[in-house]
Design a protein around this motif. Structure first.
Motif, PDB file in Angstrom:
ATOM      1  N   LYS A 198       0.805  -1.223   0.000  1.00  0.00           N
ATOM      2  CA  LYS A 198       0.000   0.000   0.000  1.00  0.00           C
ATOM      3  C   LYS A 198       0.843   1.281   0.000  1.00  0.00           C
ATOM      4  N   ALA A 199       2.101   1.179  -0.451  1.00  0.00           N
ATOM      5  CA  ALA A 199       2.958   2.353  -0.496  1.00  0.00           C
ATOM      6  C   ALA A 199       2.373   3.432  -1.412  1.00  0.00           C
ATOM      7  N   PHE A 200       1.738   2.985  -2.524  1.00  0.00           N
ATOM      8  CA  PHE A 200       1.133   3.929  -3.467  1.00  0.00           C
ATOM      9  C   PHE A 200      -0.396   3.799  -3.459  1.00  0.00           C
ATOM     10  N   ASN A 201      -0.911   3.140  -2.461  1.00  0.00           N
ATOM     11  CA  ASN A 201      -2.334   2.798  -2.386  1.00  0.00           C
ATOM     12  C   ASN A 201      -3.251   3.987  -2.694  1.00  0.00           C
ATOM     13  N   ASN A 202      -4.177   3.744  -3.663  1.00  0.00           N
ATOM     14  CA  ASN A 202      -5.220   4.733  -3.977  1.00  0.00           C
ATOM     15  C   ASN A 202      -4.699   6.059  -4.541  1.00  0.00           C
ATOM     16  N   ASN A 203      -3.515   6.049  -5.118  1.00  0.00           N
ATOM     17  CA  ASN A 203      -3.024   7.273  -5.760  1.00  0.00           C
ATOM     18  C   ASN A 203      -3.591   7.326  -7.180  1.00  0.00           C
ATOM     19  N   LYS A 204      -4.694   8.021  -7.331  1.00  0.00           N
ATOM     20  CA  LYS A 204      -5.378   8.070  -8.618  1.00  0.00           C
ATOM     21  C   LYS A 204      -4.742   9.056  -9.590  1.00  0.00           C
ATOM     22  N   ASN A 205      -3.768   9.840  -9.075  1.00  0.00           N
ATOM     23  CA  ASN A 205      -3.050  10.765  -9.953  1.00  0.00           C
ATOM     24  C   ASN A 205      -1.810  10.134 -10.568  1.00  0.00           C
ATOM     25  N   LEU A 206      -1.384   9.030 -10.001  1.00  0.00           N
ATOM     26  CA  LEU A 206      -0.147   8.383 -10.435  1.00  0.00           C
ATOM     27  C   LEU A 206      -0.294   7.790 -11.832  1.00  0.00           C
ATOM     28  N   THR A 207       0.651   8.171 -12.736  1.00  0.00           N
ATOM     29  CA  THR A 207       0.611   7.652 -14.106  1.00  0.00           C
ATOM     30  C   THR A 207       1.879   6.901 -14.478  1.00  0.00           C
ATOM     31  N   LYS A 208       2.984   7.253 -13.821  1.00  0.00           N
ATOM     32  CA  LYS A 208       4.262   6.665 -14.215  1.00  0.00           C
ATOM     33  C   LYS A 208       5.141   6.444 -12.986  1.00  0.00           C
ATOM     34  N   VAL A 209       5.793   5.270 -12.947  1.00  0.00           N
ATOM     35  CA  VAL A 209       6.687   4.935 -11.831  1.00  0.00           C
ATOM     36  C   VAL A 209       7.978   4.334 -12.381  1.00  0.00           C
ATOM     37  N   THR A 210       9.109   4.781 -11.827  1.00  0.00           N
ATOM     38  CA  THR A 210      10.409   4.170 -12.134  1.00  0.00           C
ATOM     39  C   THR A 210      10.947   3.556 -10.854  1.00  0.00           C
ATOM     40  N   ILE A 211      11.247   2.281 -10.918  1.00  0.00           N
ATOM     41  CA  ILE A 211      11.699   1.538  -9.727  1.00  0.00           C
ATOM     42  C   ILE A 211      13.201   1.315  -9.819  1.00  0.00           C
ATOM     43  N   GLY A 212      13.933   1.734  -8.765  1.00  0.00           N
ATOM     44  CA  GLY A 212      15.398   1.728  -8.749  1.00  0.00           C
ATOM     45  C   GLY A 212      16.043   0.352  -8.806  1.00  0.00           C
ATOM     46  N   THR A 213      17.367   0.384  -8.974  1.00  0.00           N
ATOM     47  CA  THR A 213      18.155  -0.834  -9.226  1.00  0.00           C
ATOM     48  C   THR A 213      18.329  -1.733  -8.003  1.00  0.00           C
ATOM     49  N   ASN A 214      18.065  -1.216  -6.795  1.00  0.00           N
ATOM     50  CA  ASN A 214      18.321  -2.034  -5.601  1.00  0.00           C
ATOM     51  C   ASN A 214      17.075  -2.718  -5.040  1.00  0.00           C
ATOM     52  N   ILE A 215      15.940  -2.542  -5.688  1.00  0.00           N
ATOM     53  CA  ILE A 215      14.698  -3.157  -5.191  1.00  0.00           C
ATOM     54  C   ILE A 215      14.757  -4.675  -5.352  1.00  0.00           C
ATOM     55  N   VAL A 216      14.524  -5.362  -4.235  1.00  0.00           N
ATOM     56  CA  VAL A 216      14.493  -6.829  -4.263  1.00  0.00           C
ATOM     57  C   VAL A 216      13.104  -7.362  -3.914  1.00  0.00           C
TER      58      VAL A 216
END
Length: 285
Positions: A205-223
């Motif tokens: 739920k880090a971005f839960n219900n963000n209806k404005n969100l259109t684009k996400v870039t996820i960094g190189t260290n995410i596991v």
């Protein structure tokens, strides 16, 4: 009769009218002593003086009392923080005789100041606290322990995003983002309180219900991308994943539940096949 130093003298008076006489004695004279022998007194022994009368040869001996030692101190040194001291030897200034040996004085205690931090402790290295003696400028260095890393669960807010420590001094989880943001980049790392943390996880739920969100870039260290991380982000159309560490156990399509129907997930070429399986049912390029 003339008086001498041995005998009295006499004077005879005669009356000018009747011729009667009267004899009166006169006192002996003083001896005319001249010193013929002399021995000076020392600090410990008496001396003497022998004088002889030049008239009657009478001898007189006078004792000269010993003077006693005139005490002085030599070789005296003051004790310091660096060296022992010495009370000094007692000797006679006149005859130079050593009367009493001195005693050694122990070194003095240092008088330390309040100390100055000469090297600040960090999370990686110990620091140093330096004390200096007010008397001799000697220094004493005490180690300052390394700083303790913030505990698990410690929260940081950076650029409107909230992160929590998952591994002290090393890793954080992205747990919350602004609801009004349209374009979000999950960084490979953040810098907080002098520590560089890898951002290794996106929380549920880090971005839960963000209806404005259109684009996400996820960094190189995410596991790890937790389920429902992007729940109900209905306008989210593009997700770029730069990390190559995701597995079926750490990520799946539930993370994007209720996202835009035409959501496209862009991934590194070398993990494209694996990520298609992980996000089966979603469009992975």
């Amino acid at each position: 009769k003339k008086a001498t130093c041995k005998e009295e003298g006499s004077v005879t008076y005669t009356c000018e009218n009747c011729g009667e006489t009267e004899t009166v004695s006169t006192k002996k004279t003083k001896h005319d002593y001249r010193e013929e022998q002399h021995k000076n007194a020392t600090c410990t022994e008496n001396g003497y003086s022998i004088s002889v009368c030049q008239v009657c040869n009478d001898k007189k001996k006078e004792e000269i009392v010993a003077k006693g030692h005139s005490k002085g101190i030599r070789n005296k040194t003051t004790a310091t923080c660096k060296a022992e001291g010495y009370t000094g030897d007692t000797y006679c200034r006149t005859c130079k005789t050593l009367l009493e040996e001195g005693k050694i004085l122990p070194k003095l205690e240092h008088q330390w100041n309040d100390g100055t931090v000469t090297k600040r402790a960090t999370y990686e290295t110990a620091g140093e606290l330096t004390y200096r003696c007010r008397k001799c400028a000697a220094k004493r260095i005490i180690s300052i322990e390394k700083l303790a890393y913030p505990k698990v669960g410690t929260s940081y807010t950076i650029s409107g995003n909230e992160y929590k420590v998952s591994k002290p001094g090393a890793e954080v989880i992205l747990v919350k983002t602004s609801k009004t943001t349209k374009n979000v980049t999950v960084p490979a790392q953040i810098y907080a309180q002098g520590i560089t943390y890898k951002v290794t996880s996106i929380g549920a739920k880090a971005f839960n219900n963000n209806k404005n969100l259109t684009k996400v870039t996820i960094g190189t260290n995410i596991v790890e991308i937790n389920s429902n991380a992007f729940f109900n982000c209905k306008n989210l159309k593009t997700v770029t994943i730069k990390s190559v560490y995701l597995t079926r156990k750490t990520a799946n399509k539930k993370a994007f539940k209720n996202a835009h129907k035409k959501l496209v997930i862009r991934v590194p070429k070398k993990v494209k096949k694996i990520y298609k399986k992980i996000f089966k049912g979603l469009k992975v390029k």
